[in-house]
Design a protein around this motif. Structure first.
Motif, PDB file in Angstrom:
ATOM      1  N   PRO A   1       0.821  -1.223   0.000  1.00  0.00           N
ATOM      2  CA  PRO A   1       0.000   0.000   0.000  1.00  0.00           C
ATOM      3  C   PRO A   1       0.845   1.260   0.000  1.00  0.00           C
ATOM      4  CG  PRO A   1      -0.206  -1.189   2.084  1.00  0.00           C
ATOM      5  CD  PRO A   1       0.504  -2.089   1.143  1.00  0.00           C
ATOM      6  N   GLY A   2       2.037   1.199   0.591  1.00  0.00           N
ATOM      7  CA  GLY A   2       2.933   2.356   0.606  1.00  0.00           C
ATOM      8  C   GLY A   2       3.339   2.759  -0.796  1.00  0.00           C
ATOM      9  N   ILE A   3       3.628   1.739  -1.621  1.00  0.00           N
ATOM     10  CA  ILE A   3       4.021   2.014  -3.006  1.00  0.00           C
ATOM     11  C   ILE A   3       2.871   2.699  -3.741  1.00  0.00           C
ATOM     12  CG2 ILE A   3       4.605   0.914  -5.203  1.00  0.00           C
ATOM     13  CD1 ILE A   3       6.060  -1.241  -3.545  1.00  0.00           C
ATOM     14  N   ALA A   4       1.675   2.120  -3.571  1.00  0.00           N
ATOM     15  CA  ALA A   4       0.510   2.657  -4.264  1.00  0.00           C
ATOM     16  C   ALA A   4       0.199   4.079  -3.794  1.00  0.00           C
ATOM     17  CB  ALA A   4      -0.689   1.741  -4.034  1.00  0.00           C
TER      18      ALA A   4
ATOM     19  N   LEU B   1       8.858   1.854   2.361  1.00  0.00           N
ATOM     20  CA  LEU B   1       9.574   1.851   3.637  1.00  0.00           C
ATOM     21  C   LEU B   1       8.649   2.279   4.769  1.00  0.00           C
ATOM     22  CD1 LEU B   1      12.351   1.589   5.059  1.00  0.00           C
ATOM     23  CD2 LEU B   1      12.676   4.023   4.625  1.00  0.00           C
ATOM     24  N   VAL B   2       7.919   3.379   4.536  1.00  0.00           N
ATOM     25  CA  VAL B   2       7.036   3.896   5.579  1.00  0.00           C
ATOM     26  C   VAL B   2       5.952   2.874   5.912  1.00  0.00           C
ATOM     27  CG1 VAL B   2       5.341   5.665   6.157  1.00  0.00           C
ATOM     28  CG2 VAL B   2       7.476   6.315   5.015  1.00  0.00           C
ATOM     29  N   SER B   3       5.306   2.329   4.876  1.00  0.00           N
ATOM     30  CA  SER B   3       4.200   1.421   5.217  1.00  0.00           C
ATOM     31  C   SER B   3       4.740   0.097   5.755  1.00  0.00           C
ATOM     32  CB  SER B   3       3.231   1.260   4.045  1.00  0.00           C
ATOM     33  OG  SER B   3       3.562   0.200   3.225  1.00  0.00           O
ATOM     34  N   GLY B   4       5.934  -0.321   5.303  1.00  0.00           N
ATOM     35  CA  GLY B   4       6.565  -1.516   5.881  1.00  0.00           C
ATOM     36  C   GLY B   4       6.848  -1.328   7.356  1.00  0.00           C
ATOM     37  N   LEU B   5       7.357  -0.149   7.715  1.00  0.00           N
ATOM     38  CA  LEU B   5       7.660   0.125   9.125  1.00  0.00           C
ATOM     39  C   LEU B   5       6.382   0.172   9.954  1.00  0.00           C
ATOM     40  CD1 LEU B   5      10.485   2.814   8.869  1.00  0.00           C
ATOM     41  CD2 LEU B   5      10.681   0.498   9.765  1.00  0.00           C
ATOM     42  N   ILE B   6       5.340   0.826   9.402  1.00  0.00           N
ATOM     43  CA  ILE B   6       4.066   0.887  10.137  1.00  0.00           C
ATOM     44  C   ILE B   6       3.561  -0.536  10.394  1.00  0.00           C
ATOM     45  CG2 ILE B   6       1.632   1.574  10.003  1.00  0.00           C
ATOM     46  CD1 ILE B   6       2.536   4.050   8.436  1.00  0.00           C
ATOM     47  N   GLY B   7       3.600  -1.364   9.349  1.00  0.00           N
ATOM     48  CA  GLY B   7       3.159  -2.749   9.510  1.00  0.00           C
ATOM     49  C   GLY B   7       3.934  -3.455  10.611  1.00  0.00           C
ATOM     50  N   THR B   8       5.271  -3.275  10.597  1.00  0.00           N
ATOM     51  CA  THR B   8       6.118  -3.939  11.589  1.00  0.00           C
ATOM     52  C   THR B   8       5.767  -3.500  13.006  1.00  0.00           C
ATOM     53  OG1 THR B   8       7.846  -3.742   9.947  1.00  0.00           O
ATOM     54  CG2 THR B   8       8.494  -4.509  12.115  1.00  0.00           C
ATOM     55  N   PHE B   9       5.573  -2.182  13.191  1.00  0.00           N
ATOM     56  CA  PHE B   9       5.293  -1.732  14.552  1.00  0.00           C
ATOM     57  C   PHE B   9       3.880  -2.120  14.983  1.00  0.00           C
ATOM     58  CE2 PHE B   9       9.019   0.843  13.525  1.00  0.00           C
ATOM     59  CZ  PHE B   9       9.822   0.367  14.555  1.00  0.00           C
TER      60      PHE B   9
ATOM     61  N   ILE C   1      -4.042  -7.974   5.668  1.00  0.00           N
ATOM     62  CA  ILE C   1      -4.795  -6.708   5.630  1.00  0.00           C
ATOM     63  C   ILE C   1      -4.056  -5.660   4.793  1.00  0.00           C
ATOM     64  CG2 ILE C   1      -5.601  -4.759   7.023  1.00  0.00           C
ATOM     65  CD1 ILE C   1      -6.209  -6.825   9.238  1.00  0.00           C
ATOM     66  N   PHE C   2      -2.747  -5.519   5.031  1.00  0.00           N
ATOM     67  CA  PHE C   2      -1.978  -4.546   4.259  1.00  0.00           C
ATOM     68  C   PHE C   2      -1.948  -4.917   2.781  1.00  0.00           C
ATOM     69  CE2 PHE C   2       0.514  -1.362   6.776  1.00  0.00           C
ATOM     70  CZ  PHE C   2      -0.135  -1.565   7.972  1.00  0.00           C
ATOM     71  N   PHE C   3      -1.746  -6.216   2.519  1.00  0.00           N
ATOM     72  CA  PHE C   3      -1.669  -6.657   1.131  1.00  0.00           C
ATOM     73  C   PHE C   3      -3.004  -6.422   0.432  1.00  0.00           C
ATOM     74  CE2 PHE C   3      -1.533 -10.109  -2.145  1.00  0.00           C
ATOM     75  CZ  PHE C   3      -0.489  -9.571  -2.878  1.00  0.00           C
ATOM     76  N   GLY C   4      -4.095  -6.726   1.131  1.00  0.00           N
ATOM     77  CA  GLY C   4      -5.426  -6.500   0.585  1.00  0.00           C
ATOM     78  C   GLY C   4      -5.637  -5.031   0.257  1.00  0.00           C
ATOM     79  N   PHE C   5      -5.247  -4.166   1.190  1.00  0.00           N
ATOM     80  CA  PHE C   5      -5.381  -2.726   0.977  1.00  0.00           C
ATOM     81  C   PHE C   5      -4.521  -2.289  -0.213  1.00  0.00           C
ATOM     82  CE2 PHE C   5      -4.246   1.708   2.545  1.00  0.00           C
ATOM     83  CZ  PHE C   5      -5.426   2.257   2.092  1.00  0.00           C
ATOM     84  N   GLY C   6      -3.319  -2.834  -0.291  1.00  0.00           N
ATOM     85  CA  GLY C   6      -2.417  -2.515  -1.395  1.00  0.00           C
ATOM     86  C   GLY C   6      -3.013  -2.910  -2.735  1.00  0.00           C
ATOM     87  N   MET C   7      -3.603  -4.124  -2.795  1.00  0.00           N
ATOM     88  CA  MET C   7      -4.216  -4.599  -4.043  1.00  0.00           C
ATOM     89  C   MET C   7      -5.380  -3.703  -4.442  1.00  0.00           C
ATOM     90  SD  MET C   7      -2.480  -7.010  -5.223  1.00  0.00           S
ATOM     91  CE  MET C   7      -3.495  -7.671  -6.512  1.00  0.00           C
ATOM     92  N   LEU C   8      -6.168  -3.322  -3.425  1.00  0.00           N
ATOM     93  CA  LEU C   8      -7.301  -2.430  -3.663  1.00  0.00           C
ATOM     94  C   LEU C   8      -6.833  -1.126  -4.308  1.00  0.00           C
ATOM     95  CD1 LEU C   8     -10.450  -2.255  -2.451  1.00  0.00           C
ATOM     96  CD2 LEU C   8      -9.368  -0.425  -1.143  1.00  0.00           C
ATOM     97  N   LEU C   9      -5.769  -0.542  -3.737  1.00  0.00           N
ATOM     98  CA  LEU C   9      -5.234   0.708  -4.281  1.00  0.00           C
ATOM     99  C   LEU C   9      -4.710   0.507  -5.695  1.00  0.00           C
ATOM    100  CD1 LEU C   9      -3.357   2.154  -1.156  1.00  0.00           C
ATOM    101  CD2 LEU C   9      -5.444   3.028  -2.200  1.00  0.00           C
ATOM    102  N   LEU C  10      -4.044  -0.655  -5.922  1.00  0.00           N
ATOM    103  CA  LEU C  10      -3.503  -0.914  -7.266  1.00  0.00           C
ATOM    104  C   LEU C  10      -4.611  -0.956  -8.303  1.00  0.00           C
ATOM    105  CD1 LEU C  10      -0.596  -3.540  -7.205  1.00  0.00           C
ATOM    106  CD2 LEU C  10      -0.512  -1.059  -7.458  1.00  0.00           C
ATOM    107  N   THR C  11      -5.696  -1.662  -7.995  1.00  0.00           N
ATOM    108  CA  THR C  11      -6.793  -1.737  -8.975  1.00  0.00           C
ATOM    109  C   THR C  11      -7.433  -0.366  -9.158  1.00  0.00           C
ATOM    110  OG1 THR C  11      -8.111  -2.607  -7.159  1.00  0.00           O
ATOM    111  CG2 THR C  11      -7.440  -4.183  -8.821  1.00  0.00           C
TER     112      THR C  11
END
Lengths: 245, 374
Positions: free
Chosen positions: B55-58, B77-85, B108-118
């Motif tokens: 989702p960060g990329i999108a 990087l930002v969304s990866g860090l948010i996910g980690t924390f 959840i993050f991957f789903g959100f990312g896919m949603l943004l991509l579409t």
């Protein structure tokens, strides 16, 4: 008995999700005693040590070491965790583990040098593990692992030693070797606090004892307070089997 | 193009050189930092982080409208860090175990990312094409500036790792003890985690969200088989990772441009398989060989012990006895007798055998031997 106070604990309370594990513990431990913490499973013995050392955050209470808050006098305290608490398949040698005992005094970033290595080797010699210094830690027996942990604490060169069940799963030879080292530490003026399970050996090994079952039941010299009355209060059953001295 | 041609071309051809350099550096940094993830038993963290980066990329694209890889990776990087924390937060604040937290955040993050991509793909913006390359990666899109970024990040990670080596090792082995020594374990944990997130984000363009964790874990898992020393393991993992990158690129370039990411992952997988089977100390093959050898040694020693019990009753220990008297004893064969003779433990004379003094002594001391390597 030396009247100098090594550790003073006030109102220490620890709870996991509202369930109190330790309730309002006040405890004063004089310098140069070899003290057992005894109590049934779930009495909070390990938790007490971990709360004193700041591994678990208490919800109330304070700990002072030689009159100063624990954080200020941390370097005076050494710790021997239960040996089951780490992964012994970690890629390192017995010597490396013992060397970790010197890291606290080294502080951030600085590397252990000749002096630290000498300290670690001396500690290994004291526990009779020098011959195993290059041994991969997964190749050590349970007793040898315990000795390595003890050596690591000795390398800290502290005044107070906390040990979480150092006799668990070790053979008679190792148990005697360990208790002799602990007695030697006390003779040298150190304070040693041990979570202990074997009530039979308390009068033989220790000179000070704390009975714990969520609350503190009693604390004092073994010869005065290690009796059926306190054992019964702590363990909740009539403890006539206990050895009385 | 054959593999030989590839290795001739790689030094001169700009594209090949960039891609190969990039995958090699990426493999090295991932192997290095993956060792920490494996030893902390946080292997799945890499998978969760890489999925959480999508989702960060999108979002970075939606905000800036540009497809500059630097900007997109910053978003990752930002969304990866948010996910980690969030994962850390879930495990420390609730009763959920870390695998549950990882699974939740990952999907959840991957789903959100896919949603943004579409959503992005539906936009009438010609620039949007190609964002989906971050799903499976596309090494061919690497340019020199990407590789330079990888080298800089690898250099920084290396310096940080050397600086905090002692603290890292301590935390990896015994976290509670690290606390009692006065080190701020949260700080060490944040450095390690941050470096791992960085490495993963760097690899997204090349290997993609879905396969990224394999590059992180496979070299480390392979390296663990060959050594019992932490620094050797980290170096070896870096080397395995770099080789996976180079060979993966070579194979994919020489075989009709097979997708590079999956090939790199498969090459790394071969390293793992090879290590599991052939490593001398922990490998399956040598374990089996040792097992068989022990069994046959034991058989020999049993025979020797039986002979000893007979020889013991005679004054002359080397008094000959008929081989026939061994017939009722299980575990003796002609070959085993021959072996004992070759080792000088017994002497065979026609139908008779006799213990040699050496054999007698060995049988006598069998039960109070010290381990050979003590």
């Amino acid at each position: 008995m030396n009247e100098k106070v090594a550790i003073k604990i006030d109102d220490l309370t620890v709870a996991y999700n509202y369930k109190p594990v330790l309730w309002d513990i006040d405890l004063t431990i004089p310098e140069s005693v070899l003290m057992a913490i005894v109590g049934p499973n779930g009495a909070g013995k390990s938790t007490l040590i971990k709360a004193i050392l700041g591994i678990i955050k208490p919800i109330a209470g304070s700990v002072s070491i030689y009159g100063k808050p624990y954080q200020k006098n941390r370097k005076l305290v050494a710790y021997v965790p239960q040996k089951g608490s780490v992964d012994w398949d970690f890629p390192t040698t017995a010597f490396d583990v013992v060397l970790m005992g010197t890291y606290g005094k080294l502080g951030w970033i600085k590397r252990p040098g000749q002096n630290e290595k000498k300290i670690a080797l001396e500690a290994m010699e004291k526990v009779g593990m020098l011959a195993f210094k290059n041994r991969q830690i997964s190749q050590l027996s349970g007793g040898q692992q315990q000795r390595v942990f003890l050596a690591r604490a000795l390398a800290q060169d502290a005044s107070i030693y906390f040990m979480d069940e150092p006799f668990q799963g070790v053979d008679a030879t190792t148990e005697i070797a360990i208790i002799n080292i602990l007695k030697e530490l006390r003779r040298a003026g150190k304070t040693v606090i041990v979570v202990h399970h074997d009530l039979q050996t308390v009068p033989e090994y220790f000179d000070w004892v704390t009975f714990l079952n969520v609350k503190k039941i009693a604390t004092g010299p073994v010869k005065d307070i290690f009796n059926d009355d306190n054992l019964t209060k702590t363990y909740g059953i009539n403890y006539k089997v206990a050895v009385n001295k | 193009m054959s593999i030989q041609e590839y290795f001739q071309l790689v030094w001169n051809d700009y594209t090949l050189r960039t891609i190969t350099g990039g995958t090699a550096v990426l493999g090295a940094i991932c192997g290095m930092l993956g060792s920490f993830a494996v030893l902390r038993k946080e292997s799945l963290l890499g998978d969760a982080i890489s999925h959480a980066a999508l989702p960060g990329i999108a979002l970075a694209f939606l905000i800036t409208g540009a497809k500059d890889s630097g900007v997109l990776l910053l978003g990752a990087l930002v969304s990866g860090l948010i996910g980690t924390f969030w994962i850390r937060g879930i495990t420390s604040k609730t009763h959920l175990k870390s695998d549950t937290a990882l699974g939740l955040i990952l999907s959840i993050f991957f789903g959100f990312g896919m949603l943004l991509l579409t959503f992005i793909q539906k936009q009438p913006n010609a620039n949007q094409a190609g964002l989906d390359k971050y799903l499976f990666g596309q090494a061919a899109t690497l340019v020199e500036s990407d590789v330079r970024l990888m080298i800089i990040v690898t250099g920084i990670s290396l310096v940080v790792m050397l600086l905090f080596w002692k603290e890292f090792k301590l935390l990896l082995f015994d976290e509670d003890y690290t606390k009692t020594l006065g080190f701020n374990t949260k700080f060490i944990d944040i450095i390690i985690t941050f470096l791992i997130v960085l490495a993963i984000v760097l690899g997204l363009q090349t290997v993609g969200v879905v396969l990224m964790s394999a590059i992180l874990l496979a070299p480390a898992a392979a390296a663990r088989q060959w050594t019992n020393n932490l620094s050797t393991m980290v170096i070896l993992a870096a080397v395995f990772g770099a080789f996976s990158g180079v060979f993966g690129t070579a194979i994919s370039a020489s075989q009709n441009n097979l997708s590079t990411g999956p090939v790199i992952v498969l090459v790394a997988g071969v390293f793992v398989l090879f290590s599991f089977i052939f490593s001398p100390k922990r490998g399956l093959l040598f374990r089996e060989i040792r097992f068989r050898k022990n069994r046959s040694d034991l058989q020999l020693m049993k025979t020797l012990q039986f002979m000893y019990s007979i020889a013991e009753e005679h004054e002359n220990i080397s008094h000959p006895h008929a081989i026939r008297i061994l017939n009722n004893f299980h575990g003796f064969t002609k070959t085993s007798l021959k072996k004992l003779e070759n080792e000088g433990l017994i002497a065979i004379n026609g139908q008779d055998w006799a213990l040699t003094p050496k054999g007698f002594k060995q049988a006598q001391e069998m039960y109070n031997q010290k381990p050979a390597n003590e």
